[in-house]
Design a protein around this motif. Structure first.
Motif, PDB file in Angstrom:
ATOM      1  N   PHE A  33      -0.664   3.060  -9.890  1.00 30.31           N
ATOM      2  CA  PHE A  33      -1.252   2.758  -8.571  1.00 30.31           C
ATOM      3  C   PHE A  33      -1.982   1.414  -8.598  1.00 30.31           C
ATOM      4  O   PHE A  33      -1.766   0.543  -7.740  1.00 30.31           O
ATOM      5  N   THR A  34      -2.830   1.228  -9.611  1.00 31.82           N
ATOM      6  CA  THR A  34      -3.620  -0.005  -9.691  1.00 31.82           C
ATOM      7  C   THR A  34      -2.740  -1.216  -9.984  1.00 31.82           C
ATOM      8  O   THR A  34      -2.912  -2.289  -9.403  1.00 31.82           O
ATOM      9  N   ALA A  35      -1.772  -1.056 -10.894  1.00 33.66           N
ATOM     10  CA  ALA A  35      -0.903  -2.177 -11.256  1.00 33.66           C
ATOM     11  C   ALA A  35      -0.077  -2.646 -10.063  1.00 33.66           C
ATOM     12  O   ALA A  35       0.119  -3.854  -9.870  1.00 33.66           O
ATOM     13  N   VAL A  36       0.400  -1.696  -9.247  1.00 38.13           N
ATOM     14  CA  VAL A  36       1.172  -2.072  -8.051  1.00 38.13           C
ATOM     15  C   VAL A  36       0.314  -2.916  -7.113  1.00 38.13           C
ATOM     16  O   VAL A  36       0.755  -3.944  -6.587  1.00 38.13           O
ATOM     17  N   LEU A  37      -0.925  -2.476  -6.898  1.00 39.63           N
ATOM     18  CA  LEU A  37      -1.806  -3.203  -5.982  1.00 39.63           C
ATOM     19  C   LEU A  37      -2.092  -4.616  -6.469  1.00 39.63           C
ATOM     20  O   LEU A  37      -2.226  -5.541  -5.673  1.00 39.63           O
ATOM     21  N   ILE A  38      -2.200  -4.783  -7.774  1.00 40.51           N
ATOM     22  CA  ILE A  38      -2.539  -6.096  -8.327  1.00 40.51           C
ATOM     23  C   ILE A  38      -1.314  -6.993  -8.430  1.00 40.51           C
ATOM     24  O   ILE A  38      -1.328  -8.152  -8.017  1.00 40.51           O
ATOM     25  N   ILE A  39      -0.225  -6.467  -8.982  1.00 43.80           N
ATOM     26  CA  ILE A  39       0.944  -7.311  -9.274  1.00 43.80           C
ATOM     27  C   ILE A  39       1.605  -7.823  -8.007  1.00 43.80           C
ATOM     28  O   ILE A  39       2.223  -8.892  -7.983  1.00 43.80           O
ATOM     29  N   ALA A  40       1.473  -7.067  -6.908  1.00 50.69           N
ATOM     30  CA  ALA A  40       2.180  -7.432  -5.682  1.00 50.69           C
ATOM     31  C   ALA A  40       1.384  -8.358  -4.774  1.00 50.69           C
ATOM     32  O   ALA A  40       1.759  -8.561  -3.628  1.00 50.69           O
ATOM     33  N   CYS A  41       0.312  -8.936  -5.267  1.00 45.23           N
ATOM     34  CA  CYS A  41      -0.466  -9.858  -4.435  1.00 45.23           C
ATOM     35  C   CYS A  41       0.407 -11.034  -3.998  1.00 45.23           C
ATOM     36  O   CYS A  41       1.018 -11.690  -4.843  1.00 45.23           O
ATOM     37  N   PRO A  42       0.495 -11.305  -2.692  1.00 50.70           N
ATOM     38  CA  PRO A  42       1.392 -12.373  -2.211  1.00 50.70           C
ATOM     39  C   PRO A  42       0.775 -13.759  -2.270  1.00 50.70           C
ATOM     40  O   PRO A  42       1.086 -14.606  -1.438  1.00 50.70           O
TER      41      PRO A  42
ATOM     42  N   ILE B 273       9.381  -8.172  -6.869  1.00 46.76           N
ATOM     43  CA  ILE B 273      10.308  -7.064  -7.085  1.00 46.76           C
ATOM     44  C   ILE B 273      10.318  -6.666  -8.560  1.00 46.76           C
ATOM     45  O   ILE B 273      10.252  -5.474  -8.908  1.00 46.76           O
ATOM     46  N   ALA B 274      10.387  -7.679  -9.452  1.00 50.00           N
ATOM     47  CA  ALA B 274      10.402  -7.389 -10.897  1.00 50.00           C
ATOM     48  C   ALA B 274       9.092  -6.750 -11.322  1.00 50.00           C
ATOM     49  O   ALA B 274       9.083  -5.757 -12.083  1.00 50.00           O
ATOM     50  N   GLY B 275       7.974  -7.311 -10.851  1.00 50.46           N
ATOM     51  CA  GLY B 275       6.675  -6.768 -11.224  1.00 50.46           C
ATOM     52  C   GLY B 275       6.487  -5.352 -10.726  1.00 50.46           C
ATOM     53  O   GLY B 275       5.983  -4.475 -11.456  1.00 50.46           O
ATOM     54  N   LEU B 276       6.924  -5.082  -9.500  1.00 52.05           N
ATOM     55  CA  LEU B 276       6.763  -3.737  -8.931  1.00 52.05           C
ATOM     56  C   LEU B 276       7.620  -2.711  -9.676  1.00 52.05           C
ATOM     57  O   LEU B 276       7.199  -1.556  -9.840  1.00 52.05           O
ATOM     58  N   SER B 277       8.792  -3.118 -10.137  1.00 55.23           N
ATOM     59  CA  SER B 277       9.662  -2.173 -10.851  1.00 55.23           C
ATOM     60  C   SER B 277       9.002  -1.688 -12.140  1.00 55.23           C
ATOM     61  O   SER B 277       9.161  -0.532 -12.531  1.00 55.23           O
ATOM     62  N   PHE B 278       8.264  -2.581 -12.810  1.00 52.97           N
ATOM     63  CA  PHE B 278       7.521  -2.172 -14.009  1.00 52.97           C
ATOM     64  C   PHE B 278       6.261  -1.386 -13.637  1.00 52.97           C
ATOM     65  O   PHE B 278       5.886  -0.425 -14.313  1.00 52.97           O
ATOM     66  N   ALA B 279       5.605  -1.818 -12.560  1.00 54.18           N
ATOM     67  CA  ALA B 279       4.331  -1.205 -12.189  1.00 54.18           C
ATOM     68  C   ALA B 279       4.508   0.247 -11.759  1.00 54.18           C
ATOM     69  O   ALA B 279       3.732   1.124 -12.167  1.00 54.18           O
ATOM     70  N   VAL B 280       5.523   0.544 -10.939  1.00 52.67           N
ATOM     71  CA  VAL B 280       5.695   1.915 -10.449  1.00 52.67           C
ATOM     72  C   VAL B 280       6.111   2.857 -11.568  1.00 52.67           C
ATOM     73  O   VAL B 280       5.893   4.074 -11.493  1.00 52.67           O
TER      74      VAL B 280
ATOM     75  N   LEU C  59       1.493   6.733  -6.903  1.00 53.19           N
ATOM     76  CA  LEU C  59       0.391   7.621  -7.276  1.00 53.19           C
ATOM     77  C   LEU C  59       0.789   9.082  -7.071  1.00 53.19           C
ATOM     78  O   LEU C  59       0.602   9.938  -7.966  1.00 53.19           O
ATOM     79  N   ALA C  60       1.361   9.372  -5.894  1.00 53.65           N
ATOM     80  CA  ALA C  60       1.738  10.756  -5.586  1.00 53.65           C
ATOM     81  C   ALA C  60       2.825  11.254  -6.536  1.00 53.65           C
ATOM     82  O   ALA C  60       2.784  12.411  -7.004  1.00 53.65           O
ATOM     83  N   TYR C  61       3.792  10.392  -6.861  1.00 51.50           N
ATOM     84  CA  TYR C  61       4.895  10.799  -7.733  1.00 51.50           C
ATOM     85  C   TYR C  61       4.392  11.179  -9.126  1.00 51.50           C
ATOM     86  O   TYR C  61       4.742  12.255  -9.655  1.00 51.50           O
ATOM     87  N   TRP C  62       3.568  10.325  -9.726  1.00 54.66           N
ATOM     88  CA  TRP C  62       3.115  10.597 -11.086  1.00 54.66           C
ATOM     89  C   TRP C  62       2.098  11.732 -11.135  1.00 54.66           C
ATOM     90  O   TRP C  62       2.047  12.485 -12.129  1.00 54.66           O
ATOM     91  N   LEU C  63       1.295  11.893 -10.084  1.00 58.64           N
ATOM     92  CA  LEU C  63       0.395  13.049 -10.041  1.00 58.64           C
ATOM     93  C   LEU C  63       1.196  14.342  -9.930  1.00 58.64           C
ATOM     94  O   LEU C  63       0.857  15.370 -10.550  1.00 58.64           O
TER      95      LEU C  63
ATOM     96  N   LEU D  62       0.835  -1.209   0.000  1.00 56.42           N
ATOM     97  CA  LEU D  62       0.000   0.000   0.000  1.00 56.42           C
ATOM     98  C   LEU D  62       0.869   1.258   0.000  1.00 56.42           C
ATOM     99  O   LEU D  62       0.569   2.238  -0.693  1.00 56.42           O
ATOM    100  N   GLY D  63       1.968   1.214   0.776  1.00 57.35           N
ATOM    101  CA  GLY D  63       2.862   2.362   0.813  1.00 57.35           C
ATOM    102  C   GLY D  63       3.484   2.643  -0.546  1.00 57.35           C
ATOM    103  O   GLY D  63       3.530   3.802  -1.002  1.00 57.35           O
ATOM    104  N   ILE D  64       3.957   1.573  -1.226  1.00 64.72           N
ATOM    105  CA  ILE D  64       4.550   1.735  -2.563  1.00 64.72           C
ATOM    106  C   ILE D  64       3.514   2.259  -3.550  1.00 64.72           C
ATOM    107  O   ILE D  64       3.811   3.135  -4.380  1.00 64.72           O
TER     108      ILE D  64
END
Length: 793
Positions: free
Chosen positions: A449-458, A750-757, A433-437, A426-428
């Motif tokens: 924002f949405t991709a990070v929430l989805i891709i990082a599902c554990p 980690i790989a998914g988050l790097s693309f998502a952010v 979201l804040a950075y791109w806005l 959630l923090g990432i």
């Protein structure tokens, strides 16, 4: 009541239109106030400390449960009954959180007639043990209703607890697919800007049509994510569904804002695609889990044997071969595997494994005996009233009444990681979201924002442990090594000390040469000897029983078995003792390197049977292999006559302790653990019960007797004795596979988050990758655990 906007203290419902205040708290109805007063009056106010308004509004029941006054009907709900002690299992669909478990497991504080209550959370059921002289089943049901937990009693299916329905997942998949397909079709003109078809005046209509099509996908197909997240947040925890629900909500409201204010077509195509692919992922995970089916698989190999009687013939069969009408024997200290009617014998049954009550119960011929009871007074002949229930025996084996629960550290590790994982994700997501806005890229911001929430599902992380360890449980079961649960594998892998019992464990009960020395027994004494041995399940008793001949079987008036010493029986006025030299009154030394069973009748010593110890095939290989890595010890109740032979036969450095009673074995295991050792105890499940329970891993060697031993963690078929080193080695490798799968899960995230952010990963692609990663991890651990087990023949 001036503020009608307040919520009910018990259930959280709005108190609008009511004026019910009790103990300075607001309630929406008299029922909720009554529930609170019941809990508060019995010292259970802590129920409300676990989460705000955890209760459910009690329903109106009036005479709804009058049918439970009929004993024939209420009796079908009983799992066990003996005198006043009754055990019933009820299905309660309203169980949903830790507060529910807490209040339901404290029912005994609400009524003195309730002795114990245990919740099975996955099956949403409660098992209640109660005193029928003090409280009836109907009163218990009404008590549950009054506190907001109404049982679902289906009289057409009383034999089993209803399982939660899973077919709704297919319906959700269909709805999500329908919505996704149609929204994509309506989105094509937007993609290609086909002005001839998509005229400006029709754009709002089709966009609102896409909005309408997305509603069932969001609020029905994805509804479980929102419900789970809501309950998670209410309980003060953040589970893995929270980021997914948040991502769906953000896409939905962002799209709604776009079409409302004319900013664009929104993201309904991505939103419905996201829900569709996530639903496919959930369905594939469930199908994969069902296909492997390691839990049902190992239960089907559950190795309980029983002696079936056909005329004068006795044969050992697997317990699942017993059918209604079969006659079978239950010896002293053995467990009754199936409900039956007592035909012969003095029944003194210990039902503590079923009810928790330690007081044994006497039964007469013709009375019903329930599965799970342990016979304490000699041999019984029983007629089966039905076939055995493997799930029932498994439930008994796993029951907390059999001792302390041993740790399941990897399950705890997974839960811990998941607990911290969600806040980090959630923090990432919010930082992205804040950075791109801030940079002015609104579309990229919400996509990231949405991709990070989805891709990082554990999910992949959460599935690693149950599939890796569960598949090994299944493989071990097929190779005749039966584990109580998957956590035993972790404890096997950490073992550094292995302790063996001698008689019946490293010695075999099938090929020993037995000779008799002493006074010749008359026919009456021979009958007494064989009849007494018939009552015992000790390995030496079973060996001796099979070679003796007699004119007829007698039923002892009194039978008593003394652990570690011997057995005593009385027939009319005749008495016989069978066991150690001291127990029977013999003072002469035993034959070196031989195990002896001594006989006395009417307090006069008669002689001894000497057993030429036949050690199990592969014993030398086993000890040579294990001695390289582990500290080994042999504990025996026999004398030291075998020590010189074993010291010559086995590798040096193996500690050997003789003349050890069951309590001595238990204390030795405890001392090893106090020194920090991780102990595996291998025994026969009889005199070793205390040591097996005290060890980190207790393993019973099973031959042709009733091998069911609730004190142990695993049962090993005697034919696989030499494979113990291999089973431990595979367990160690299995833990390595589990750790590798954890690392892969983290690398994927980690790989998914790097693309998502960075905003380069669309939510739809993230939704496809998320279940794909979970299925990949499941396949990975399944293939690898099968590979490391390939050499098990």
């Amino acid at each position: 009541m001036e503020d009608n906007g307040k919520a009910c203290f018990h259930c959280g419902t709005s108190c609008k239109g009511t004026d019910i205040v009790y103990d300075n708290k607001n309630f929406c109805c008299t029922g909720c106030k009554t529930v609170y007063s019941i809990l508060a009056g019995n010292g259970l106010e802590n129920y409300y400390d676990m989460e705000a308004a955890p209760g459910m509004r009690p329903g109106e029941y009036h005479s709804k449960y009058d049918f439970l006054d009929n004993r024939d009907i209420s009796g079908k709900l009983l799992e066990f009954h003996d005198g006043p002690v009754h055990v019933a299992r009820l299905y309660i669909p309203g169980i949903h959180c830790s507060s529910c478990i807490w209040i339901l497991e404290n029912l005994k504080k609400l009524h003195k007639g309730i002795r114990e209550s245990q919740v099975d959370f996955p099956k949403k059921s409660i098992r209640v043990t109660y005193d029928s002289d003090t409280v009836s089943l109907k009163e218990i049901v009404l008590l549950l209703v009054s506190i907001g937990y109404e049982p679902n009693i289906n009289l057409q299916n009383l034999e089993s607890v209803p399982e939660p329905e899973n077919s709704s997942l297919l319906y959700k998949l269909g709805i999500a697919g329908f919505a996704f397909g149609n929204v994509m079709l309506l989105s094509f003109p937007e993609y290609f800007e086909v002005e001839e078809f998509w005229l400006e005046q029709y754009k709002p209509f089709f966009r609102w049509l896409m909005f309408a099509l997305s509603l069932p996908a969001v609020f029905y197909a994805a509804g479980d994510y929102f419900i789970s997240s809501y309950k998670s947040i209410r309980s003060g925890l953040l589970n893995i569904d929270v980021p997914i629900a948040l991502g769906i909500a953000v896409m939905f409201f962002r799209s709604l804002a776009d079409i409302t204010f004319g900013y664009g077509p929104g993201f309904f195509d991505s939103l419905t695609g996201l829900i569709f692919f996530m639903t496919i992922g959930r369905y594939l995970q469930q199908r994969t889990y069902d296909f492997l089916s390691f839990e049902r698989d190992y239960k089907s190999y559950f190795p309980v044997a029983v002696t079936r009687v056909s005329g004068e013939r006795e044969e050992a069969v697997q317990v699942n071969e017993i059918v209604k009408g079969d006659r079978f024997l239950v010896r002293n200290e053995e467990l009754i595997p199936v409900d039956g009617k007592l035909l012969k014998g003095n029944a003194l049954i210990d039902y503590s494994f079923v009810t928790g009550e330690a007081e044994p119960v006497e039964k007469q011929q013709g009375e019903k005996l329930f599965a799970g009871g342990r016979q304490l007074s000699g041999l019984l002949e029983i007629e089966a009233l039905g076939s055995v229930s493997q799930s029932y025996l498994t439930r008994l084996w796993s029951d907390s009444a059999f001792g302390e629960k041993k740790e399941d550290r990897y399950s705890t590790l997974t839960n811990t990681v998941s607990r911290y994982f969600t806040p980090i994700v959630l923090g990432i997501a919010f930082l992205s979201l804040a950075y791109w806005l801030y940079r002015g890229y609104t579309d990229v911001a919400f996509n990231a924002f949405t991709a990070v929430l989805i891709i990082a599902c554990p999910c992949a992380l959460a599935l690693s442990a149950p599939f890796a360890l569960g598949n090994l449980v299944r493989i071990f079961g097929r190779k005749k090594f039966y584990l109580k649960n998957a956590s035993v594998i972790e404890r096997l892998a950490k073992t550094d000390t292995i302790i063996f019992d001698k008689t019946g464990t490293i010695t075999t009960g099938n090929s020993a040469a037995i000779t008799y020395e002493g006074d010749i027994l008359n026919p009456e004494e021979e009958d007494m000897l064989k009849s007494t041995l018939r009552n015992s399940s000790h390995p030496l008793s079973r060996q001796l029983y099979t070679i003796l001949h007699s004119n007829g079987i007698l039923t002892p008036d009194i039978f008593q078995e003394y652990q570690g010493e011997g057995i005593e029986a009385t027939y009319t006025e005749k008495q016989i003792r069978i066991g150690s030299a001291g127990f029977t009154g013999n003072k002469s030394p035993d034959v070196p390197r031989k195990t002896s069973v001594h006989i006395s009748t009417d307090n006069h010593y008669r002689g001894r049977f000497t057993f030429g110890n036949a050690y199990r095939e592969g014993m030398l290989f086993l000890f040579e292999k294990l001695s390289r890595t582990y500290h080994l010890a042999i504990l025996s109740g026999d004398n030291e006559s075998e020590r010189p032979y074993l010291e010559q036969l086995l590798p040096p450095g193996i500690q050997m302790l003789f003349n050890r009673k069951p309590k001595d074995k238990l204390n030795y295991v405890r001392q090893c653990r106090d020194r920090g050792a991780r102990v595996m105890m291998v025994g026969d499940g009889l005199n070793d019960a205390g040591a097996l329970q005290q060890s980190d891993v207790g393993v019973v060697i099973a031959e042709d007797t009733n091998a069911f031993s609730p004190a142990c963690d695993a049962i090993l078929d005697a034919s696989r004795f030499r494979d113990i080193p291999q089973f431990i080695d595979i367990s160690r490798k299995g833990i390595r596979v589990l750790k590798i799968s954890f690392v892969l899960s983290f690398l994927y995230n980690i790989a998914g988050l790097s693309f998502a952010v960075s905003g380069r990963l669309s939510p739809v692609i993230a939704a496809i990758l998320m279940p794909l990663s979970s299925v990949t991890i499941v396949v990975f651990v399944t293939v690898l655990t099968n590979f490391i087990s390939r050499n098990l023949k």
